[in-house]
Design an enzyme around this catalytic site. Structure first.
Site, PDB file in Angstrom:
ATOM      1  N   ASP A  34       0.829  -1.204   0.000  1.00  0.00           N
ATOM      2  CA  ASP A  34       0.000   0.000   0.000  1.00  0.00           C
ATOM      3  C   ASP A  34       0.861   1.250   0.000  1.00  0.00           C
ATOM      4  OD1 ASP A  34      -2.059  -1.705   0.144  1.00  0.00           O
ATOM      5  OD2 ASP A  34      -2.910  -0.928   2.016  1.00  0.00           O
ATOM      6  N   TYR A  37       2.309   1.949  -3.323  1.00  0.00           N
ATOM      7  CA  TYR A  37       1.209   2.415  -4.162  1.00  0.00           C
ATOM      8  C   TYR A  37       0.914   3.897  -3.886  1.00  0.00           C
ATOM      9  CZ  TYR A  37      -3.587   3.024  -5.782  1.00  0.00           C
ATOM     10  OH  TYR A  37      -4.708   3.504  -6.392  1.00  0.00           O
ATOM     11  N   ASP A  38       0.831   4.225  -2.602  1.00  0.00           N
ATOM     12  CA  ASP A  38       0.542   5.617  -2.255  1.00  0.00           C
ATOM     13  C   ASP A  38       1.653   6.558  -2.712  1.00  0.00           C
ATOM     14  OD1 ASP A  38      -2.011   5.692  -1.196  1.00  0.00           O
ATOM     15  OD2 ASP A  38      -1.350   4.909   0.727  1.00  0.00           O
ATOM     16  N   SER A  83     -13.704   6.624  -0.605  1.00  0.00           N
ATOM     17  CA  SER A  83     -12.494   5.992  -0.096  1.00  0.00           C
ATOM     18  C   SER A  83     -11.924   6.929   0.982  1.00  0.00           C
ATOM     19  CB  SER A  83     -11.597   5.813  -1.312  1.00  0.00           C
ATOM     20  OG  SER A  83     -10.306   5.615  -0.945  1.00  0.00           O
ATOM     21  N   LEU A  84     -10.780   6.616   1.513  1.00  0.00           N
ATOM     22  CA  LEU A  84     -10.185   7.474   2.543  1.00  0.00           C
ATOM     23  C   LEU A  84      -8.797   7.898   2.105  1.00  0.00           C
ATOM     24  CD1 LEU A  84     -10.915   5.468   5.818  1.00  0.00           C
ATOM     25  CD2 LEU A  84     -11.858   7.708   5.230  1.00  0.00           C
ATOM     26  N   GLU A 114     -11.173   4.274  15.091  1.00  0.00           N
ATOM     27  CA  GLU A 114     -11.589   2.878  14.891  1.00  0.00           C
ATOM     28  C   GLU A 114     -10.493   2.101  14.186  1.00  0.00           C
ATOM     29  OE1 GLU A 114     -14.980   3.085  12.362  1.00  0.00           O
ATOM     30  OE2 GLU A 114     -16.098   4.375  13.741  1.00  0.00           O
ATOM     31  N   LYS A 116      -8.895   0.131  11.238  1.00  0.00           N
ATOM     32  CA  LYS A 116      -9.115   0.084   9.793  1.00  0.00           C
ATOM     33  C   LYS A 116      -8.992  -1.374   9.382  1.00  0.00           C
ATOM     34  CE  LYS A 116      -7.796   2.283   5.470  1.00  0.00           C
ATOM     35  NZ  LYS A 116      -7.936   1.120   4.636  1.00  0.00           N
ATOM     36  N   ASP A 118      -8.760  -4.588   7.187  1.00  0.00           N
ATOM     37  CA  ASP A 118      -8.174  -4.852   5.877  1.00  0.00           C
ATOM     38  C   ASP A 118      -9.007  -5.906   5.165  1.00  0.00           C
ATOM     39  OD1 ASP A 118      -6.486  -4.673   3.779  1.00  0.00           O
ATOM     40  OD2 ASP A 118      -4.889  -5.871   4.664  1.00  0.00           O
ATOM     41  N   TYR A 225     -19.475  -0.578  10.255  1.00  0.00           N
ATOM     42  CA  TYR A 225     -18.981   0.605  10.966  1.00  0.00           C
ATOM     43  C   TYR A 225     -19.520   1.927  10.437  1.00  0.00           C
ATOM     44  CZ  TYR A 225     -15.989   0.230   6.898  1.00  0.00           C
ATOM     45  OH  TYR A 225     -15.560   0.088   5.622  1.00  0.00           O
ATOM     46  N   LYS A 289     -12.460   9.694  12.570  1.00  0.00           N
ATOM     47  CA  LYS A 289     -13.617  10.337  11.943  1.00  0.00           C
ATOM     48  C   LYS A 289     -14.182  11.401  12.870  1.00  0.00           C
ATOM     49  CE  LYS A 289     -15.028   5.794  10.256  1.00  0.00           C
ATOM     50  NZ  LYS A 289     -16.039   4.723  10.301  1.00  0.00           N
ATOM     51  N   LYS A 313      -1.999   4.813   8.476  1.00  0.00           N
ATOM     52  CA  LYS A 313      -1.548   3.447   8.204  1.00  0.00           C
ATOM     53  C   LYS A 313      -0.410   3.077   9.145  1.00  0.00           C
ATOM     54  CE  LYS A 313      -3.454   2.021   4.310  1.00  0.00           C
ATOM     55  NZ  LYS A 313      -3.133   0.932   3.607  1.00  0.00           N
ATOM     56  N   CYS A 411      23.098 -23.914 -14.669  1.00  0.00           N
ATOM     57  CA  CYS A 411      21.745 -23.914 -14.113  1.00  0.00           C
ATOM     58  C   CYS A 411      21.696 -24.840 -12.894  1.00  0.00           C
ATOM     59  CB  CYS A 411      20.740 -24.377 -15.164  1.00  0.00           C
ATOM     60  SG  CYS A 411      19.098 -24.673 -14.466  1.00  0.00           S
ATOM     61  N   CYS A 414      19.242 -28.038 -13.934  1.00  0.00           N
ATOM     62  CA  CYS A 414      19.577 -29.036 -14.957  1.00  0.00           C
ATOM     63  C   CYS A 414      21.068 -29.102 -15.243  1.00  0.00           C
ATOM     64  CB  CYS A 414      18.808 -28.750 -16.246  1.00  0.00           C
ATOM     65  SG  CYS A 414      19.374 -27.270 -17.094  1.00  0.00           S
ATOM     66  N   CYS A 434      18.792 -19.759 -17.844  1.00  0.00           N
ATOM     67  CA  CYS A 434      19.159 -21.121 -18.230  1.00  0.00           C
ATOM     68  C   CYS A 434      18.799 -21.304 -19.696  1.00  0.00           C
ATOM     69  CB  CYS A 434      18.403 -22.128 -17.351  1.00  0.00           C
ATOM     70  SG  CYS A 434      18.341 -23.783 -18.056  1.00  0.00           S
ATOM     71  N   CYS A 439      15.073 -28.006 -19.586  1.00  0.00           N
ATOM     72  CA  CYS A 439      15.331 -27.961 -18.139  1.00  0.00           C
ATOM     73  C   CYS A 439      14.041 -28.305 -17.386  1.00  0.00           C
ATOM     74  CB  CYS A 439      15.800 -26.555 -17.759  1.00  0.00           C
ATOM     75  SG  CYS A 439      15.917 -26.287 -15.981  1.00  0.00           S
TER      76      CYS A 439
HETATM   77  S1  IVH Z   1     -15.094   4.740   7.026  1.00  0.00           S
HETATM   78  C1  IVH Z   1     -16.421   7.716   3.588  1.00  0.00           C
HETATM   79  N1  IVH Z   1     -14.165   3.032   8.754  1.00  0.00           N
HETATM   80  O1  IVH Z   1     -11.060   1.532   4.207  1.00  0.00           O
HETATM   81  C2  IVH Z   1     -15.338   6.820   4.039  1.00  0.00           C
HETATM   82  N2  IVH Z   1     -13.642   2.702   6.467  1.00  0.00           N
HETATM   83  O2  IVH Z   1      -9.194   2.938   2.526  1.00  0.00           O
HETATM   84  C3  IVH Z   1     -15.895   5.730   4.821  1.00  0.00           C
HETATM   85  N3  IVH Z   1     -12.318   0.686   6.026  1.00  0.00           N
HETATM   86  O3  IVH Z   1     -13.356   2.426   1.729  1.00  0.00           O
HETATM   87  C4  IVH Z   1     -14.925   4.809   5.305  1.00  0.00           C
HETATM   88  N4  IVH Z   1     -12.172   0.023   8.110  1.00  0.00           N
HETATM   89  O4  IVH Z   1     -13.583   0.113   2.873  1.00  0.00           O
HETATM   90  C5  IVH Z   1     -14.223   3.378   7.467  1.00  0.00           C
HETATM   91  N5  IVH Z   1     -13.442   1.585  10.405  1.00  0.00           N
HETATM   92  C6  IVH Z   1     -13.502   1.918   9.121  1.00  0.00           C
HETATM   93  C7  IVH Z   1     -12.884   1.163   8.106  1.00  0.00           C
HETATM   94  C8  IVH Z   1     -12.977   1.590   6.787  1.00  0.00           C
HETATM   95  C9  IVH Z   1     -11.856  -0.245   6.853  1.00  0.00           C
HETATM   96  C10 IVH Z   1     -12.114   0.686   4.579  1.00  0.00           C
HETATM   97  C11 IVH Z   1     -13.284   1.143   3.763  1.00  0.00           C
HETATM   98  C12 IVH Z   1     -12.785   2.328   2.999  1.00  0.00           C
HETATM   99  C13 IVH Z   1     -11.337   2.032   2.935  1.00  0.00           C
HETATM  100  C14 IVH Z   1     -10.529   3.248   2.615  1.00  0.00           C
END
Ligand code: IVH
Length: 733
Positions: A34, A37-38, A83-84, A114, A116, A118, A225, A289, A313, A411, A414, A434, A439
């Site tokens: 991740d 990626y970010d 997404s977040l 909370e 997160k 996976d 959640y 949040k 993260k 190799c 082989c 090789c 092989c």
């Molecule tokens: S709240 C409007 N709470 O993480 C955004 N998301 O990387 C609402 N995720 O799309 C997301 N645990 O699928 C929220 N406690 C949690 C979460 C959570 C996992 C996921 C969720 C979100 C993704 C973003």
């Protein structure tokens, strides 16, 4: 950076990020962590910020990853699923609060913190308290209807306990426990199937299965959640929502913290990090949040993510251990890759004894030596990797790693010759290979590939089984798998003499059924399955649709025309009167060469209008030579002879008369009814081509809603723009 360079880099990053989006969301097979990626995404966002002239609405920075796959009904969410944004440092985390406080005009805010989870995001709709639908996040506004699969989750109530609203969308995450993940992988290992890298990928792969009786075999779990649309609006804070979800009998997170201000939030994140390994699900961070929904409304959202929440993260788990040795694996193309043999160490919940070292150049660059203390990382999604060595702890007498010397110049499987070769795939540079096509490691690799999903989908013949079949002499070339009797498969011992592990009658029967089913697959899949050098999936598709059979392909007029054209073009360049390398020495010669070039041009034009009509430029002379050479080689001829003997004569889906032959399409935006893949299939099936970018050679831009820069480019270049209705009319669909 100059604008031209920036534009190039932006294009490359967009392609790269899109590729990783596809791997993560659609295929559940990420290749990078991740964090990596970010980093890519941030670099892209930075450049787009600095060079706004290259901004585009369809850039991966402007949308949420798309998880939709074919075969599911699409349903619109009543309220978008976002997404977040991620943060990785305390400073970034605190900056979120500063921004938010400025936006709200106060820094007196309550947050919830909370785990997160996976897993895989899902939205459940309950009407009058009854569960009526489960939908994946999809593109954010619409996702795939996975209700049947979600109904296999035993811990999810179909009915809310107590008073429920008329309609409510409840958001959460689907996951698999570590224990269930291990159970399924052990079963797959026994059947010789590829293993899943982690619980998230397995959960994502499971929810996208079309057969829900298969899904029921795997114990999916869910945790909820959040909420989307609610009628009437019931609660006005996250804390109240958490309590309500629990009162309804829904599975919720074990722990969350309601706190005041960012200092308390940061402390809660720390506490969560200490507790999270005890939870039933894997967590990769904390979500912070705004508690109050009124304030959330004031803060608002971007297209992609809310401004009122952020993810922090956790650092990927790392550990230190001793590098005991480096072994060398040989893949299907013969490339030698180094693997770290480690002193076993506990990392992120599992014992790690091996990790990838990528390639020799990387080992040299990081100066990793056998005997070193090394730091290894497991970032949840990806296979463990060696990050670096700790030179201060280096014991005396270590030496720089030399791959060729380590294998004694031959190799390791082989004993055949090895040679340094350029590896075409980006970033791979040079590698040792090789040279022996026979092989056993290459044979096993090719067999496993032949049977893999995207090739002939002969499930059950994965790495272990393939290696065994080759080792015992049952298979030399992949098609030999058709000659292995059911009985031999059923009694195949995948273990050792002391600890036998038999493949079994049930698995054997599945293989036999799958190999029979594969007989009906088209030429393009068979061609891809045979691992012809330089022939990847796209080339195989192009060739499979332009030839009727292997016999035709082996002596392909089209491929010869490709070579002929390249030859003529080379000659044309040399003879050009304006050639700098070969300037004419007299007027007479200039005139003669001018005439010659005109003739060459005519010959090239004839090829382009004839055998090469509609053939894409990427089907070039290198690929053509490689394919023709292969089918004329001893192993190539042997393969074709075996196919003939087995009565295997796959048919090409020749679409020479297709309505779109010679036409190139670019797709942009969301179409009203067709999914992107469906539109692409219609185009390909009618002989057309799909490209990612608009140029003067584009025949049509098929544009839907929210079409972005591609539409503008089309207008600028005067390329025809059509909508879905017009497209359907042309395609006759
Ligand atoms: S709240 C409007 N709470 O993480 C955004 N998301 O990387 C609402 N995720 O799309 C997301 N645990 O699928 C929220 N406690 C949690 C979460 C959570 C996992 C996921 C969720 C979100 C993704 C973003």
């Amino acid at each position: 950076m100059t604008p031209a360079l920036a534009q190039q880099r932006i294009a490359a990053l967009r392609a790269e990020v899109s590729r990783h989006d596809e791997l993560y969301h659609r295929r559940a097979k990420p290749e990078i962590s991740d964090l990596d990626y970010d980093l890519l995404k941030r670099e892209l966002a930075d450049l787009e910020g600095k060079f706004p002239q290259f901004a585009a609405k369809d850039s991966p920075t402007q949308r949420v990853g798309d998880d939709r796959v074919q075969g599911f009904r699409e349903v619109a969410h009543r309220e978008r699923m976002l997404s977040l944004d991620n943060t990785y440092t305390e400073a970034e985390f605190r900056a979120f609060h500063v921004r938010l406080a400025r936006l709200l005009g106060t820094d007196d805010v309550r947050y919830t913190v909370e785990p997160k989870i996976d897993g895989l995001a899902v939205s459940l709709t309950y009407e009058e308290g009854d569960l009526v639908r489960a939908v994946t996040r999809g593109k954010g506004d619409r996702g795939d209807d996975v209700t049947a699969n979600v109904l296999t989750i035993r811990t999810l109530p179909r009915k809310l306990r107590g008073a429920a609203p008329k309609i409510i969308e409840i958001r959460g995450e689907i996951y698999l426990t570590q224990a269930e993940f291990r159970r399924i992988n052990a079963e797959r290992a026994a059947a010789g199937e590829d293993l899943y890298a982690n619980p998230r990928n397995l959960a994502a792969g499971t929810i996208k299965q079309l057969d829900s009786s298969e899904v029921a075999q795997r114990k999916l779990e869910i945790v909820l959640y959040g909420q989307g649309y609610s009628e009437p609006a019931l609660v006005s804070s996250q804390t109240a929502l958490q309590k309500t979800l629990k009162a309804w009998g829904l599975p919720v997170v074990e722990r969350y913290w309601t706190v005041r201000g960012i200092d308390e939030a940061w402390a809660a994140v720390g506490e969560l990090d200490r507790l999270r390994h005890e939870f039933a699900y894997a967590t990769d961070g904390a979500v912070v949040k705004l508690d109050d929904f009124g304030q959330r409304h004031d803060a608002g959202s971007t297209d992609k993510a809310p401004r009122w929440a952020i993810a922090y993260k956790f650092k990927p788990d790392t550990a230190r251990t001793r590098l005991n040795g480096i072994t060398i694996q040989v893949g299907k193309t013969g490339i030698l890759s180094p693997v770290a043999e480690l002193e076993p160490v506990l990392l992120a919940g599992s014992t790690i004894a091996r990790a990838t070292l990528h390639n020799e150049d990387e080992i040299r660059r990081k100066d990793i030596r056998i005997g070193d203390l090394v730091e290894i990382e497991k970032a949840g999604e990806v296979i463990p990797a060696v990050l670096r060595s700790i030179p201060e702890e280096r014991p005396p007498g270590t030496a720089e790693f030399d791959l060729s010397a380590a294998v004694g110049g031959k190799c390791p499987v082989c004993g055949g010759k090895i040679a340094r070769v350029e590896v075409a795939a980006e970033g791979e540079g040079v590698a040792w290979k090789c040279q022996n096509y026979e092989c056993p490691a290459q044979r096993a690799g090719r067999l496993g590939f032949f049977c893999s999903r995207r090739a002939l989908a002969i499930d059950g013949v994965g790495g272990v089984v393939a290696a065994k079949l080759v080792e015992l002499g049952h298979v030399e070339d992949p098609p030999d798998v058709y000659d292995v009797p059911l009985e031999t498969l059923a009694t195949l011992n995948l273990g050792s003499d002391d600890e036998p592990r038999v493949f079994g009658a049930k698995n054997a029967a599945k293989v036999v059924a799958a190999r029979e089913a594969a007989r009906g697959l088209p030429l393009e899949r068979w061609l891809y399955a045979l691992s012809v050098p330089d022939v990847g999936e796209t080339t195989a598709r192009e060739l499979g649709r332009r030839h009727r059979s292997f016999a035709e392909l082996a002596d392909s007029a089209l491929l010869r025309a490709v070579l002929k054209k390249a030859d003529l073009a080379g000659q044309r360049e040399w003879e050009a009167p304006a050639s700098r390398r070969n300037p004419p020495t007299s007027e007479a010669e200039r005139a003669r060469r001018k005439e010659l070039c005109a003739r060459l041009d005519a010959e090239i034009a004839e090829l382009e209008a004839g055998p090469l009509a509609g053939v894409p430029a990427d089907l070039g002379p290198a690929v053509a030579a490689s394919a023709l050479e292969f089918f004329a080689s001893v192993p190539g001829k042997r393969l074709l002879a075996k196919l003939r003997k087995l009565g295997l004569d796959p048919k090409g889906t020749v679409t020479a008369a297709g309505v779109f032959t010679g036409r190139t399409f670019v797709l942009t935006g969301t179409l009203p009814t067709l999914k992107r893949e469906e539109a692409e299939q219609l185009i390909l099936a009618a002989g057309g081509k799909v490209s990612g970018s608009v140029s003067r050679k584009t025949s049509y831009v098929l544009a839907g809603e929210e079409a972005g820069s591609k539409l503008e480019k089309a207008k600028e270049l005067g390329v025809a723009v059509i909508d879905e209705a017009e497209f359907r009319r042309l395609a006759g669909a």
